[in-house]
Enzyme design. Structure first.
Site, PDB file in Angstrom:
ATOM      1  N   ARG A  94       0.848  -1.197   0.000  1.00 24.44           N
ATOM      2  CA  ARG A  94       0.000   0.000   0.000  1.00 24.44           C
ATOM      3  C   ARG A  94       0.884   1.248   0.000  1.00 24.44           C
ATOM      4  O   ARG A  94       1.488   1.595   1.006  1.00 24.44           O
ATOM      5  CB  ARG A  94      -0.927   0.019   1.225  1.00 24.44           C
ATOM      6  CG  ARG A  94      -1.791   1.278   1.275  1.00 24.44           C
ATOM      7  CD  ARG A  94      -3.013   1.153   2.173  1.00 24.44           C
ATOM      8  NE  ARG A  94      -2.697   1.099   3.592  1.00 24.44           N
ATOM      9  CZ  ARG A  94      -3.625   1.143   4.558  1.00 24.44           C
ATOM     10  NH1 ARG A  94      -4.906   1.237   4.249  1.00 24.44           N
ATOM     11  NH2 ARG A  94      -3.260   1.066   5.828  1.00 24.44           N
ATOM     12  N   ASP A 100      -3.942   2.766  13.488  1.00 23.62           N
ATOM     13  CA  ASP A 100      -3.134   3.498  12.527  1.00 23.62           C
ATOM     14  C   ASP A 100      -3.683   4.910  12.404  1.00 23.62           C
ATOM     15  O   ASP A 100      -4.493   5.350  13.231  1.00 23.62           O
ATOM     16  CB  ASP A 100      -3.047   2.765  11.182  1.00 23.62           C
ATOM     17  CG  ASP A 100      -4.370   2.720  10.420  1.00 23.62           C
ATOM     18  OD1 ASP A 100      -5.335   3.405  10.818  1.00 23.62           O
ATOM     19  OD2 ASP A 100      -4.422   1.997   9.410  1.00 23.62           O
TER      20      ASP A 100
END
Length: 532
Positions: free
Chosen positions: A167, A450
């Site tokens: 990602r 996150d």
């Protein structure tokens, strides 16, 4: 690495990183500079378009499916069939690309590893480059680690290693450590370009391919840009067209209205869509932050069964399977807690329930944040899938979702409370402390968090503040109240045994900046980046 590389008009301003010279070669920098020169201006135009569309949404008070792309939604087409090594994605583990996580993720038993250069990674220059070094070794199955204490981490021979899906950073992020023709490079192009340049052919030789997760997109035009980047990159390096595969995270409110169009733009390179639940909530708030019709209750009370969230996930599964694409579910962020068996049992039951719901709804796989949750996720998806690799053949023709269903945010049950405000400040500040310290994947209150966690926390406070919300206990959310809760939180964290306070003052200051400012900051990681 020297301040100025031999590559014409490319400057690397970051300091030396161990084995960085293996990644930041003149040839690799030429390749990423070519991506920047060809696609950087289009990226800028698309970011400007986001601002225009947000203004339109504010003016209209709603979003809707695009009339100009009606033919795409109604015509007959399919995405390319999945490559063999990612045809079964029933369990995916997520995490940053540090060396320990790289080994643990590949050994976890999960089918896929989301190797995260984005929300679980602080973009310190050392993290950006060392992440690429680790991925280089992952691809070649030569990644291992010996800690200063003598503990060894090596790839196991008795498990099927997870396939990495990388990602890169979102389109909004520039990396100030690499200048192309005097301007910072787009972080997404740097992350994608370095990984693709060094590993694409090696992956093909090993029977796999360069696979990606694509974050933070807001329109099919942004997906078209990624598709053009993929096509160009493959042509430049002589990699067959369609070798790259990208799974798009539908984690912004505008993108939920363009799922089919996003798949269509990437149809030669698509590996499906993912339901990015926490960022989606952040985007809901961000898109309609000025409207009292979209004010959410405490974030921890907004579950996946809320009507507007249910509509989003049901539409995602139906859309993907209609077009022959994967539908991947959301994150189970719990961290197993051996110290409190009763609390751990309750948490694990929640994971079971969540994955059971996803598998029953037709998802082809789902995410976990910790190796200890892999078995639970397998159990629930195995019960539905059996020996089948996925359930793309389950078309979900029973699902019919309207724009009003996606917009039904004000039907979400739950209260807005002072406890919710305090919890948002607490977790937001804790996460920013971790992020500033170089760790973008933070264990907070037995959850792996996150950047999305901090984003929804501060955006919810901004929304409450600017919509004059009165909490369930009678308190009105004011700047003074937020500052008082921030002060209380800082005092409590300074008194907490073992809590790292080096970046605490900066984290409190930054959280206040993005939570109470008159103008909403689109991504807190942008002002945070200026501090590192």
């Amino acid at each position: 690495m020297s301040d100025t590389t031999p590559t014409t008009s490319v400057q690397v301003l970051g300091g030396p990183v161990e084995r960085g010279d293996e990644i930041l070669t003149a040839e690799a920098l030429d390749f990423v500079a070519g991506l920047q020169r060809k696609f950087g201006a289009r990226r800028d135009e698309l970011l400007a378009r986001r601002v225009q569309r947000r203004a339109e949404a504010k003016r209209n008070g709603r979003l809707d499916f695009l009339p100009e792309t009606k033919e795409v939604r109604e015509s007959d087409w399919q995405v390319a069939a999945p490559p063999a090594d990612i045809a079964d994605r029933r369990v995916e583990i997520t995490g940053p690309t540090d060396r320990k996580m790289s080994v643990n993720a590949l050994n976890s038993g999960a089918r896929v590893w989301l190797a995260d250069l984005e929300d679980a990674n602080t973009p310190h220059w050392s993290n950006v480059v060392s992440g690429q070094v680790n991925l280089y070794d992952v691809v070649r199955k030569q990644v291992e680690l010996t800690t200063p204490e003598g503990k060894q981490y090596k790839l196991r021979d008795d498990v099927q290693h997870a396939v990495p899906l990388v990602r890169p950073r979102g389109w909004h992020f520039d990396d100030k450590h690499v200048l192309v023709d005097g301007k910072p490079i787009v972080g997404a192009l740097l992350d994608f370009g370095l990984y693709f340049f060094h590993n694409a052919q090696e992956l093909v030789n090993r029977g796999s391919g360069p696979y990606f997760y694509l974050p933070k997109m807001e329109s099919h035009l942004e997906a078209r840009l990624w598709n053009d980047v993929f096509t160009h990159a493959q042509q430049e390096l002589g990699i067959p067209h369609g070798t790259i595969r990208g799974t798009v995270l539908i984690e912004t409110f505008p993108a939920a209205f363009e799922m089919e169009e996003i798949l269509y733009e990437l149809r030669d390179h698509s590996a499906g869509l993912n339901a990015g639940r926490w960022d989606y909530l952040f985007s809901v708030i961000k898109t309609f932050r000025d409207s009292d019709q979209y004010v959410l209750p405490d974030r921890n009370t907004v579950g996946m069964t809320a009507p507007f969230m249910r509509a989003y996930t049901e539409l995602l599964v139906r859309t993907c399977h209609k077009r022959g694409a994967f539908a991947i579910g959301g994150m189970a962020a719990f961290i197993p807690n051996k110290k409190d068996p009763e609390a751990n049992d309750k948490a694990m039951q929640k994971v079971h329930d969540d994955k059971n719901r996803e598998a029953g709804d037709g998802f082809d796989g789902s995410w976990v944040a910790h190796p200890g949750l892999v078995e639970i996720c397998f159990e629930e998806f195995d019960a539905v899938l059996g020996d089948k690799p996925n359930q793309i053949d389950r078309k979900r023709a029973d699902v019919s979702i309207t724009a009003d269903d996606l917009l039904a945010v004000n039907k979400t049950p739950g209260d807005k409370t002072i406890e919710g405000l305090r919890a948002a400040v607490d977790v937001g500040v804790r996460y920013i402390v971790s992020w500033l310290g170089g760790n973008g994947a933070a264990a907070i209150h037995n959850l792996m968090e996150d950047a999305a966690t901090a984003e929804i926390s501060r955006s919810q406070i901004w929304q409450w503040l600017h919509n004059d919300v009165v909490l369930a206990g009678g308190e009105q959310v004011t700047v003074e109240l937020v500052r008082q809760v921030l002060a209380d939180t800082e005092q409590a964290l300074r008194a907490e045994a073992g809590f790292p306070t080096e970046n605490l003052a900066a984290a409190v200051e930054l959280f206040e900046q993005v939570a109470v400012a008159d103008e909403f900051v689109d991504f807190l990681t942008l002002p945070a980046y200026e501090r590192i």
